[in-house]
Design a protein around this motif. Structure first.
Motif, PDB file in Angstrom:
ATOM      1  N   PRO A 211       0.840  -1.207   0.000  1.00 47.78           N
ATOM      2  CA  PRO A 211       0.000   0.000   0.000  1.00 47.78           C
ATOM      3  C   PRO A 211       0.869   1.249   0.000  1.00 47.78           C
ATOM      4  CG  PRO A 211      -0.788  -1.582   1.628  1.00 47.78           C
ATOM      5  CD  PRO A 211       0.537  -2.099   1.141  1.00 47.78           C
ATOM      6  N   PRO A 212       0.459   2.296  -0.706  1.00 49.98           N
ATOM      7  CA  PRO A 212       1.242   3.536  -0.727  1.00 49.98           C
ATOM      8  C   PRO A 212       1.562   4.075   0.657  1.00 49.98           C
ATOM      9  CG  PRO A 212      -0.451   3.613  -2.406  1.00 49.98           C
ATOM     10  CD  PRO A 212      -0.712   2.374  -1.608  1.00 49.98           C
ATOM     11  N   SER A 213       0.634   3.949   1.605  1.00 53.19           N
ATOM     12  CA  SER A 213       0.874   4.456   2.955  1.00 53.19           C
ATOM     13  C   SER A 213       2.015   3.725   3.646  1.00 53.19           C
ATOM     14  CB  SER A 213      -0.401   4.339   3.795  1.00 53.19           C
ATOM     15  OG  SER A 213      -0.829   2.987   3.872  1.00 53.19           O
TER      16      SER A 213
ATOM     17  N   ALA B 174      -4.026  12.640  -7.568  1.00 52.60           N
ATOM     18  CA  ALA B 174      -4.482  11.634  -8.530  1.00 52.60           C
ATOM     19  C   ALA B 174      -5.846  12.028  -9.093  1.00 52.60           C
ATOM     20  CB  ALA B 174      -4.559  10.264  -7.866  1.00 52.60           C
ATOM     21  N   TYR B 175      -5.880  12.399 -10.359  1.00 58.21           N
ATOM     22  CA  TYR B 175      -7.144  12.724 -11.018  1.00 58.21           C
ATOM     23  C   TYR B 175      -6.894  12.864 -12.515  1.00 58.21           C
ATOM     24  CZ  TYR B 175      -5.371  17.545 -11.191  1.00 58.21           C
ATOM     25  OH  TYR B 175      -4.611  18.663 -11.432  1.00 58.21           O
TER      26      TYR B 175
ATOM     27  N   GLY C 287       4.495   5.965  -9.763  1.00 62.93           N
ATOM     28  CA  GLY C 287       3.071   5.826  -9.445  1.00 62.93           C
ATOM     29  C   GLY C 287       2.539   7.028  -8.689  1.00 62.93           C
ATOM     30  N   ILE C 288       1.432   7.574  -9.169  1.00 64.58           N
ATOM     31  CA  ILE C 288       0.895   8.790  -8.561  1.00 64.58           C
ATOM     32  C   ILE C 288       0.456   8.558  -7.123  1.00 64.58           C
ATOM     33  CG2 ILE C 288      -1.389   8.370  -9.562  1.00 64.58           C
ATOM     34  CD1 ILE C 288       0.255  11.778  -8.701  1.00 64.58           C
ATOM     35  N   ALA C 289      -0.114   7.408  -6.813  1.00 63.75           N
ATOM     36  CA  ALA C 289      -0.532   7.140  -5.427  1.00 63.75           C
ATOM     37  C   ALA C 289       0.677   7.067  -4.510  1.00 63.75           C
ATOM     38  CB  ALA C 289      -1.337   5.847  -5.357  1.00 63.75           C
ATOM     39  N   ASN C 290       1.762   6.473  -4.996  1.00 64.90           N
ATOM     40  CA  ASN C 290       2.989   6.399  -4.198  1.00 64.90           C
ATOM     41  C   ASN C 290       3.615   7.780  -4.025  1.00 64.90           C
ATOM     42  OD1 ASN C 290       2.778   3.583  -3.971  1.00 64.90           O
ATOM     43  ND2 ASN C 290       3.851   3.273  -5.905  1.00 64.90           N
ATOM     44  N   LYS C 291       3.608   8.584  -5.093  1.00 67.80           N
ATOM     45  CA  LYS C 291       4.130   9.953  -4.994  1.00 67.80           C
ATOM     46  C   LYS C 291       3.347  10.758  -3.972  1.00 67.80           C
ATOM     47  CE  LYS C 291       5.245  12.370  -8.627  1.00 67.80           C
ATOM     48  NZ  LYS C 291       5.253  13.007  -9.970  1.00 67.80           N
ATOM     49  N   ARG C 292       2.045  10.676  -4.068  1.00 74.39           N
ATOM     50  CA  ARG C 292       1.179  11.420  -3.151  1.00 74.39           C
ATOM     51  C   ARG C 292       1.453  11.031  -1.692  1.00 74.39           C
ATOM     52  NH1 ARG C 292      -1.761  15.608  -1.322  1.00 74.39           N
ATOM     53  NH2 ARG C 292      -3.858  15.096  -0.634  1.00 74.39           N
ATOM     54  N   ALA C 293       1.526   9.737  -1.433  1.00 75.58           N
ATOM     55  CA  ALA C 293       1.750   9.269  -0.060  1.00 75.58           C
ATOM     56  C   ALA C 293       3.125   9.691   0.452  1.00 75.58           C
ATOM     57  CB  ALA C 293       1.595   7.752   0.000  1.00 75.58           C
TER      58      ALA C 293
END
Length: 433
Positions: free
Chosen positions: A42-44, A249-250, A327-333
């Motif tokens: 998980p990104p978190s 992410a959008y 990965g955008i989710a990984n970047k965001r987290a």
């Protein structure tokens, strides 16, 4: 066998400069993304895996002369993107006008198609610019549905050049320009209420500027919700997504706005000088063609960059490849984890006033602070210099919020947690004078 540096230098007297540049590039092995793959976690969880983010950091070549926490100006290219940019620069230089007229158009279209795919838009809804500022100036200046006496709206969280452009509409379109100030650290409901109140009290409001992520302190506003509220009242929205796309992410249509200015050299990591305008299909006529450009009914006539940096556009697909590999989710987290590392510690420091939401939905990599009672512009410029000269920490001072000036801290993907800890230690020492 690759040519030695001595042989290249000797050849320099004989080879044309373009061929020498190409030969020099061949001495560097191509950078591959093949070994970079995000673990299936998980990104978190991945956000605090320092070993994996150290591998990501090795994709970048960043100075160690300072603790670099000012990554909101533009985003450094990854090594693979930089090499592609250098290769394309040599290719463009070598081929010159022959390349520019014969080969470049197809290469440009391929890069443009890749960007449209990434942004989730149709190719005829997107045109490249040299950055978000140029994109937004084209949208604000070109928006032609305003009539004398109409009202337009901006906020204190918007970018300086965009506020200036909105103010310019007073003379350009003979409109009434209105501004609102959001609370220093607003909740979601306070942001929605501020715009709802403005919409209700401005009966002739026709256009509103929304900044998705404020460059001043990183506030993320609920653009889609505000846009829906505006649409119900017949109000058009122009979105400044300069700091949004690549962090959040959008797909661009998710913003529910027909006009969006985008930056691709901040959080996507393209070479400096790459941005884009999005205009939803069917709305192009509501933006004037650029000055004397012939109106062909297409979005491409709404921007005129002149002769842009060919290589910058051509290297964009390599930047996109690195962005998508991480990965955008990984970047965001990861960006939130870095930001929250110093923000959480600073909340307990009585001498620090934080301009940073406690709600991750309203948070980005950017967050700001100031010393309590020191909200002046000069105070925060001096604070930024003190961090640099005394502690070797590079940040930037930001002005323009109704509540006063601040110092902005912006980590990036190559930033380590230890760098955030050094910032925390410096903030603790600020209390001692």
């Amino acid at each position: 066998m690759q040519p030695s540096r001595r042989r290249l230098l000797l050849a320099g007297a004989l080879l044309p400069a373009s061929e020498l540049a190409t030969a020099c590039l061949k001495t560097t092995a191509p950078v591959s993304l093949g070994t970079l793959a995000a673990p299936a976690r998980p990104p978190s969880v991945l956000a605090t895996d320092e070993s994996w983010w150290a591998e990501v950091a090795r994709q970048f070549d960043i100075t160690d002369e300072v603790n670099h926490l000012e990554n909101g100006f533009w985003g450094a290219m990854g090594r693979s993107t930089l090499q592609a940019y250098q290769r394309h620069t040599a290719e463009v230089n070598r081929g010159n006008a022959w390349y520019g007229r014969e080969a470049y158009p197809a290469a440009y279209r391929a890069a443009h198609a890749d960007a449209a795919r990434l942004l989730g838009v149709a190719e005829d809804e997107l045109v490249f610019t040299r950055g978000a500022t140029e994109a937004l100036l084209a949208l604000i200046g070109g928006y032609n549905r305003l009539r004398p006496g109409d009202q337009v709206l901006h906020a204190d969280t918007d970018y300086d050049s965009m506020i200036d452009a909105m103010q310019w509409l007073r003379s350009r379109r003979a409109v009434q320009v209105e501004g609102i100030a959001l609370p220093p650290v607003p909740t979601h409901d306070q942001v929605m209420q501020a715009y709802a109140d403005a919409f209700a009290r401005l009966p002739r409001l026709k256009l509103v500027l929304l900044t998705q992520v404020s460059h001043r302190h990183g506030l993320v506003i609920p653009v889609a919700e505000i846009s829906a509220l505006a649409r119900a009242r017949g109000i058009d929205v122009i979105v400044d997504a300069a700091h949004g796309f690549g962090q959040l992410a959008y797909a661009v249509p998710d913003l529910q706005a027909d006009f969006v200015g985008i930056n691709l050299h901040k959080w996507i990591g393209a070479p400096v000088g790459v941005g884009a305008v999005y205009v939803r299909r069917g709305r192009v006529a509501d933006i004037d063609p650029y000055m004397a450009v012939k109106d062909d009914g297409r979005i491409f006539s709404r921007v005129h960059t002149g002769t842009a940096n060919f290589a910058a556009y051509l290297a964009l697909p390599d930047a996109i490849a690195l962005h998508e590999r991480i990965g955008i989710a990984n970047k965001r987290a990861r960006l939130l984890a870095l930001r929250n590392r110093w923000v959480a510690a600073a909340r307990d420091m009585p001498h620090i006033e934080l301009l940073a939401s406690q709600d991750d939905a309203q948070a980005s990599a950017l967050a700001s602070f100031r010393l309590r009672g020191k909200a002046g512009k000069a105070d925060n410029q001096a604070l930024q210099q003190r961090l640099l000269k005394q502690f070797g920490i590079f940040t930037t001072a930001r002005d323009g919020l109704a509540s006063g000036s601040c110092v902005r801290v912006t980590p990036s993907l190559f930033t380590g947690m230890q760098q955030m800890d050094r910032l925390v230690a410096a903030l603790e020492q600020l209390q001692r004078g």
